[in-house]
Design a protein around this motif. Structure first.
Motif, PDB file in Angstrom:
ATOM      1  N   MET A 188       0.827  -1.204   0.000  1.00  0.00           N
ATOM      2  CA  MET A 188       0.000   0.000   0.000  1.00  0.00           C
ATOM      3  C   MET A 188       0.864   1.259   0.000  1.00  0.00           C
ATOM      4  SD  MET A 188      -3.001  -1.099   2.705  1.00  0.00           S
ATOM      5  CE  MET A 188      -3.740   0.532   2.666  1.00  0.00           C
ATOM      6  N   ALA A 189       1.943   1.232   0.784  1.00  0.00           N
ATOM      7  CA  ALA A 189       2.812   2.402   0.864  1.00  0.00           C
ATOM      8  C   ALA A 189       3.488   2.690  -0.470  1.00  0.00           C
ATOM      9  CB  ALA A 189       3.864   2.202   1.954  1.00  0.00           C
ATOM     10  N   ALA A 190       3.805   1.613  -1.234  1.00  0.00           N
ATOM     11  CA  ALA A 190       4.533   1.791  -2.490  1.00  0.00           C
ATOM     12  C   ALA A 190       3.617   2.084  -3.670  1.00  0.00           C
ATOM     13  CB  ALA A 190       5.364   0.537  -2.783  1.00  0.00           C
ATOM     14  N   THR A 191       2.402   1.547  -3.656  1.00  0.00           N
ATOM     15  CA  THR A 191       1.546   1.642  -4.843  1.00  0.00           C
ATOM     16  C   THR A 191       0.233   2.361  -4.594  1.00  0.00           C
ATOM     17  OG1 THR A 191       0.484  -0.497  -4.402  1.00  0.00           O
ATOM     18  CG2 THR A 191       2.519  -0.528  -5.698  1.00  0.00           C
ATOM     19  N   GLY A 192       0.010   2.860  -3.374  1.00  0.00           N
ATOM     20  CA  GLY A 192      -1.249   3.528  -3.072  1.00  0.00           C
ATOM     21  C   GLY A 192      -1.500   4.717  -3.984  1.00  0.00           C
ATOM     22  N   ARG A 193      -2.720   4.851  -4.434  1.00  0.00           N
ATOM     23  CA  ARG A 193      -3.061   5.932  -5.363  1.00  0.00           C
ATOM     24  C   ARG A 193      -3.327   7.245  -4.648  1.00  0.00           C
ATOM     25  NH1 ARG A 193      -7.177   3.021  -9.725  1.00  0.00           N
ATOM     26  NH2 ARG A 193      -5.693   1.436 -10.479  1.00  0.00           N
TER      27      ARG A 193
ATOM     28  N   GLY B  41      -2.756   9.729  -0.962  1.00  0.00           N
ATOM     29  CA  GLY B  41      -1.876   9.945   0.183  1.00  0.00           C
ATOM     30  C   GLY B  41      -2.354   9.202   1.407  1.00  0.00           C
ATOM     31  N   ALA B  42      -3.690   9.142   1.576  1.00  0.00           N
ATOM     32  CA  ALA B  42      -4.248   8.419   2.727  1.00  0.00           C
ATOM     33  C   ALA B  42      -3.921   6.931   2.655  1.00  0.00           C
ATOM     34  CB  ALA B  42      -5.762   8.620   2.786  1.00  0.00           C
ATOM     35  N   GLY B  43      -4.007   6.350   1.436  1.00  0.00           N
ATOM     36  CA  GLY B  43      -3.685   4.935   1.274  1.00  0.00           C
ATOM     37  C   GLY B  43      -2.228   4.645   1.578  1.00  0.00           C
ATOM     38  N   ARG B  44      -1.332   5.498   1.062  1.00  0.00           N
ATOM     39  CA  ARG B  44       0.089   5.298   1.322  1.00  0.00           C
ATOM     40  C   ARG B  44       0.413   5.487   2.806  1.00  0.00           C
ATOM     41  NH1 ARG B  44       0.136   8.099  -3.597  1.00  0.00           N
ATOM     42  NH2 ARG B  44       0.504  10.092  -2.536  1.00  0.00           N
ATOM     43  N   SER B  45      -0.259   6.444   3.420  1.00  0.00           N
ATOM     44  CA  SER B  45      -0.054   6.680   4.848  1.00  0.00           C
ATOM     45  C   SER B  45      -0.547   5.493   5.678  1.00  0.00           C
ATOM     46  CB  SER B  45      -0.785   7.954   5.274  1.00  0.00           C
ATOM     47  OG  SER B  45      -0.658   8.172   6.659  1.00  0.00           O
ATOM     48  N   THR B  46      -1.683   4.933   5.271  1.00  0.00           N
ATOM     49  CA  THR B  46      -2.198   3.739   5.954  1.00  0.00           C
ATOM     50  C   THR B  46      -1.223   2.585   5.841  1.00  0.00           C
ATOM     51  OG1 THR B  46      -4.482   4.411   5.508  1.00  0.00           O
ATOM     52  CG2 THR B  46      -4.108   2.093   6.056  1.00  0.00           C
ATOM     53  N   GLY B  47      -0.633   2.415   4.661  1.00  0.00           N
ATOM     54  CA  GLY B  47       0.352   1.352   4.467  1.00  0.00           C
ATOM     55  C   GLY B  47       1.545   1.531   5.384  1.00  0.00           C
ATOM     56  N   ARG B  48       2.063   2.752   5.458  1.00  0.00           N
ATOM     57  CA  ARG B  48       3.206   3.001   6.353  1.00  0.00           C
ATOM     58  C   ARG B  48       2.813   2.765   7.812  1.00  0.00           C
ATOM     59  NH1 ARG B  48       3.923   7.266   2.565  1.00  0.00           N
ATOM     60  NH2 ARG B  48       2.782   8.710   3.942  1.00  0.00           N
ATOM     61  N   GLY B  49       1.560   3.123   8.132  1.00  0.00           N
ATOM     62  CA  GLY B  49       1.092   2.883   9.495  1.00  0.00           C
ATOM     63  C   GLY B  49       1.038   1.399   9.835  1.00  0.00           C
ATOM     64  N   LEU B  50       0.598   0.584   8.866  1.00  0.00           N
ATOM     65  CA  LEU B  50       0.560  -0.865   9.094  1.00  0.00           C
ATOM     66  C   LEU B  50       1.953  -1.423   9.323  1.00  0.00           C
ATOM     67  CD1 LEU B  50      -2.099  -2.097   6.500  1.00  0.00           C
ATOM     68  CD2 LEU B  50      -2.280  -2.164   8.990  1.00  0.00           C
TER      69      LEU B  50
END
Length: 324
Positions: free
Chosen positions: A203-208, A210-219
Motif C-alpha cells: 500500500m505504501a509503495a503503490t497507493g493511489r 496519500g491516505a492509502g500510502r499513509s495507511t500502508g506506512r502505518g501498518l
C-alpha cells in the motif's frame, strides 16, 4: 395412509432429536472453546515467531503446514486418546489438566523471568543466510508442531472437561468441531498478522492516494508493536489460565481452601464497585489466579531446568531454549 403418517411422525421425531443434538453440540463447542480461550491466545501469540526470517513467499506455506500438523495433533492423536482416557480412566483427566496448567505457569513465568533478567541464549539458532534454507524450514515446522502439540493437548483437555457427559459420538463431534475451529482461527489470525506488513509495504509503495500510502506506512510501523502486545497478552493468558486450572484441580481433589479464599476476596472486590460488580469480581479473580500461576511457575523454573531440560534434549536432540 395411517402407515405413511406414522412413518412421517417417526421421521419428524428423529429430525427433532437430531436438531436438539446439533444445538447441544453447538452449545458444548461454544462453552469448550470459551474455556480454552486463554491457551488459544497464547497459541496465536507463539506461532508468528516460526516464520520470522523467511522470505515473504515462504511464510504462508510454512503456516499452512504447521496448521495441518496442528489438525493432525488434535484430531488424529489427541481426540481418540482423550476419549479413551475419559472412558476408561476418567479420574486421570483432572491431574492431566493440572499438569498442563503447571506447564503453562512455567512457560509464562519463564518469559517474565527472562524479561526481567535478560541474558543471551545458550544456544543460538543458525542464521538463515549461512544454513540450508530448506533444512532450516523443516526444523522450524517440526519445532512449531511439537510446541503446538503441547498447547493443543491443553486446549483439547480443557474442552473435554467443559463438555457435559453424554454419548461418545457427541463428545467426539464436539471435540472435533472445537479443535478444527480453533485451528482455523489461530492460524488464520497468524497468517493475517505475518502478512500484514507486506500488505502495508504494498500500500505504501503503490497507493493511489496519500491516505492509502499513509495507511500502508502505518501498518508497517504497527506490526512490531502488535507482535509485542500479543506476546505480553499471551504471557498473561498463560499465567491466568494455568493458575486457574491448577487451583480448580486442587478443588476437585479436595484441596479447595485457596480457591474458596480467591472467590471470597474477588467477591469483596466486586462489592466495592456496585456499578460493575461482576466485571470487577472477574478481573480480581483473574489477577489472583495469574499471581498464583506466576508464583507456581517461578518455583517450577529450577525444577524444569534441572529435570525437564535434559529429558527434552534426550528426546529432541536439541537444547530447549529458555522461552518461546
Amino acid at each position: 395412509m395411517s402407515g405413511l403418517l406414522a412413518l412421517l411422525d417417526d421421521v419428524a421425531a428423529i429430525a427433532k432429536v437430531a436438531a436438539a443434538s446439533v444445538d447441544d453440540i453447538a452449545a458444548a463447542a461454544a462453552k469448550a472453546g470459551a474455556k480454552a480461550a486463554g491457551v488459544v491466545i497464547d497459541d496465536a501469540a507463539v506461532t508468528p515467531k516460526y516464520v520470522t526470517g523467511f522470505s515473504a513467499d515462504r511464510e504462508l506455506p510454512i503456516i499452512w503446514r504447521i496448521a495441518l500438523g496442528s489438525l493432525k495433533n488434535k484430531l488424529v492423536i489427541l481426540l481418540p486418546g482423550l476419549l479413551a482416557l475419559d472412558a476408561f480412566l476418567p479420574q486421570a483427566i483432572t491431574p492431566l489438566l493440572m499438569l498442563g496448567g503447571a506447564y503453562l505457569c512455567f512457560e509464562g513465568a519463564e518469559k517474565v523471568f527472562h524479561a526481567l533478567f535478560p541474558h543471551a541464549d545458550a544456544v543460538v539458532e543458525a542464521d538463515l543466510s549461512t544454513g540450508d534454507p530448506l533444512h532450516l524450514e523443516e526444523e522450524k515446522i517440526a519445532g512449531a508442531i511439537k510446541t503446538d502439540f503441547i498447547l493443543s493437548a491443553e486446549i483439547m483437555t480443557i474442552a473435554l472437561a467443559a463438555i457435559p457427559q453424554g454419548a461418545v459420538w457427541m463428545e467426539a463431534i464436539t471435540l472435533a468441531i472445537v479443535g478444527s475451529l480453533i485451528t482455523v482461527v489461530v492460524y488464520g489470525a497468524v497468517a493475517l498478522i505475518v502478512k500484514m506488513d507486506d500488505v502495508g509495504l504494498h500500500m505504501a509503495a503503490t497507493g493511489r492516494t496519500g491516505a492509502g500510502r499513509s495507511t500502508g506506512r502505518g501498518l508497517v510501523a504497527l506490526m512490531p508493536k502488535l507482535l509485542a502486545v500479543l506476546s505480553v497478552v499471551g504471557t498473561l493468558a498463560m499465567l491466568w489460565v494455568g493458575g486457574s486450572i491448577v487451583i480448580h484441580g486442587m478443588e476437585e481433589l479436595g484441596f479447595g481452601w485457596l480457591g474458596h479464599h480467591i472467590h471470597d476476596w474477588a467477591a469483596v472486590a466486586g462489592h466495592l464497585v456496585p456499578q460493575a460488580t461482576a466485571a470487577v469480581e472477574w478481573i480480581a479473580k483473574a489477577v489472583m489466579d495469574g499471581i498464583f500461576g506466576l508464583a507456581l511457575g517461578l518455583v517450577l523454573i529450577p525444577v524444569a531446568t534441572r529435570l525437564i531440560g535434559p529429558l527434552w534434549s534426550a528426546v529432541t536432540g536439541r537444547k530447549k531454549t529458555p522461552a518461546h
